[in-house]
Design a protein around this motif. Structure first.
Motif, PDB file in Angstrom:
ATOM      1  N   PRO A 192      10.726  -7.826   8.775  1.00  0.00           N
ATOM      2  CA  PRO A 192       9.794  -8.932   9.077  1.00  0.00           C
ATOM      3  C   PRO A 192       8.345  -8.492   9.244  1.00  0.00           C
ATOM      4  O   PRO A 192       7.428  -9.277   8.993  1.00  0.00           O
ATOM      5  N   ASP A 193       8.111  -7.239   9.653  1.00  0.00           N
ATOM      6  CA  ASP A 193       6.737  -6.775   9.849  1.00  0.00           C
ATOM      7  C   ASP A 193       6.025  -6.468   8.536  1.00  0.00           C
ATOM      8  O   ASP A 193       4.798  -6.270   8.526  1.00  0.00           O
ATOM      9  N   ASN A 194       6.775  -6.420   7.442  1.00  0.00           N
ATOM     10  CA  ASN A 194       6.177  -6.028   6.158  1.00  0.00           C
ATOM     11  C   ASN A 194       5.852  -7.212   5.252  1.00  0.00           C
ATOM     12  O   ASN A 194       5.161  -7.041   4.244  1.00  0.00           O
ATOM     13  N   ARG A 195       6.349  -8.387   5.576  1.00  0.00           N
ATOM     14  CA  ARG A 195       6.250  -9.511   4.641  1.00  0.00           C
ATOM     15  C   ARG A 195       4.795  -9.849   4.312  1.00  0.00           C
ATOM     16  O   ARG A 195       4.420  -9.971   3.135  1.00  0.00           O
ATOM     17  N   ASP A 196       3.974 -10.038   5.322  1.00  0.00           N
ATOM     18  CA  ASP A 196       2.574 -10.405   5.070  1.00  0.00           C
ATOM     19  C   ASP A 196       1.831  -9.301   4.325  1.00  0.00           C
ATOM     20  O   ASP A 196       0.985  -9.579   3.465  1.00  0.00           O
ATOM     21  N   LEU A 197       2.150  -8.058   4.658  1.00  0.00           N
ATOM     22  CA  LEU A 197       1.498  -6.929   3.981  1.00  0.00           C
ATOM     23  C   LEU A 197       1.840  -6.926   2.493  1.00  0.00           C
ATOM     24  O   LEU A 197       0.956  -6.764   1.638  1.00  0.00           O
ATOM     25  N   LEU A 198       3.105  -7.120   2.161  1.00  0.00           N
ATOM     26  CA  LEU A 198       3.517  -7.116   0.758  1.00  0.00           C
ATOM     27  C   LEU A 198       2.964  -8.333   0.013  1.00  0.00           C
ATOM     28  O   LEU A 198       2.612  -8.239  -1.168  1.00  0.00           O
ATOM     29  N   ARG A 199       2.885  -9.460   0.692  1.00  0.00           N
ATOM     30  CA  ARG A 199       2.322 -10.661   0.054  1.00  0.00           C
ATOM     31  C   ARG A 199       0.850 -10.458  -0.304  1.00  0.00           C
ATOM     32  O   ARG A 199       0.352 -11.045  -1.277  1.00  0.00           O
TER      33      ARG A 199
END
Length: 297
Positions: free
Chosen positions: A65-72
């Motif tokens: 969950p902590d990576n979703r915004d970064l990958l987007r």
């Protein structure tokens, strides 16, 4: 790509995939200088053997969950995944993995993104274009899944994120002590089991609905309809009736006393009224006497 270079790149991709399988490593790899950029470049190159490994690593990273915004925010990554999804030499398994990553990264509140994802799914041959959504039931039902290890906080968050982004899911709740996810959904249980098993790597199995407690209800009904009473209840009832009789006598006595007092007060008021009447008559007599000449004294 030269053979030596391909072997070196493949080695790096394999190492990143292995490291990304550990949830504790996923936020670190996504933010470590060069790691994410390397995976994106492997996908861009569309060298299918290496791209397959890189996409698997990216799927692991996207599940945190902590990576979703970064990958987007990595537009190069999204473009590379979309291109690979539609590549002619990509097999169905690779396309499905790429689509799973895109599905996790899409913003479900954005209609344009959802429409684009549907189009990509159809273009990639993962879903036939139909007027209704395949795999969804007409009416929602409750699916109970036992998910091994879901009492772990990180895994629970990960599963929750995966479930709520699945088409047809209405709500999800967890019984952490029993390692059970209770999902209200139009999606079939088979699809949920396959999807969660693939995305988390843990064992997922469907549980039967708990049996209705008919016996307990019958027992309660029998208790309500049972008119017989144990002996101790009869004895208690008799004691209560005896106490009620005593209280009734006390109440009767108090009532009699109150009536006697009322009579005395009424008699007292009548006597005072008579005294007042006599006093008034006396005053009248005095007044008449003064008028007739008594006042000369």
């Amino acid at each position: 790509m030269a053979v030596a270079d391909a072997a070196s790149v493949r080695t790096v991709a394999v190492q990143l995939r292995a490291l990304s399988a550990d949830p504790d490593n996923q936020p670190i790899i996504a933010r470590e200088d060069g790691c994410l950029r390397a995976l994106i470049s492997f996908v861009h190159a569309q060298h299918i053997p290496v791209a397959t490994i890189a996409v698997a690593a990216i799927r692991n990273l996207s599940s945190h969950p902590d990576n979703r915004d970064l990958l987007r925010s990595e537009h190069d990554l999204l473009d590379a995944l979309k291109n690979l999804l539609l590549a002619n030499d990509a097999d169905r398994d690779l396309r499905q993995t790429v689509f799973d990553v895109l599905e996790q990264l899409v913003d479900e509140s954005d209609d344009d993104e959802m429409d684009e994802l549907d189009d990509l799914e159809q273009q990639a041959g993962l879903r036939e274009k139909t007027t209704s959504e395949p795999g969804l039931m007409d009416h929602p039902s409750t699916v109970r899944l036992h998910i091994h290890g879901i009492s772990d906080e990180l895994l629970c968050v990960r599963v929750e994120q995966l479930v709520i982004r699945t088409r047809g899911v209405i709500s999800v709740a967890f019984e952490l002590g029993a390692e059970v996810a209770v999902i209200y959904t139009r999606t079939t249980a088979e699809h949920l089991i396959s999807y969660l098993s693939t995305m988390t790597g843990v064992k997922v199995q469907q549980l039967e609905d708990p049996p209705e407690e008919e016996h307990e209800e019958d027992t309660e009904s029998e208790k309500e309809n049972d008119t017989t009473q144990p002996a101790y209840l009869d004895q208690s009832g008799q004691r209560l009736r005896d106490v009620a009789k005593k209280n009734a006598k006390k109440k009767h006595t108090i009532t009699q006393g109150a009536s006697s007092l009322h009579e005395r007060l009424r008699a007292q008021r009548e006597e005072e009224s008579r005294k007042k009447a006599r006093a008034n008559r006396l005053l009248d007599s005095i007044g008449r006497g003064m008028t007739s000449g008594w006042g000369l004294w």
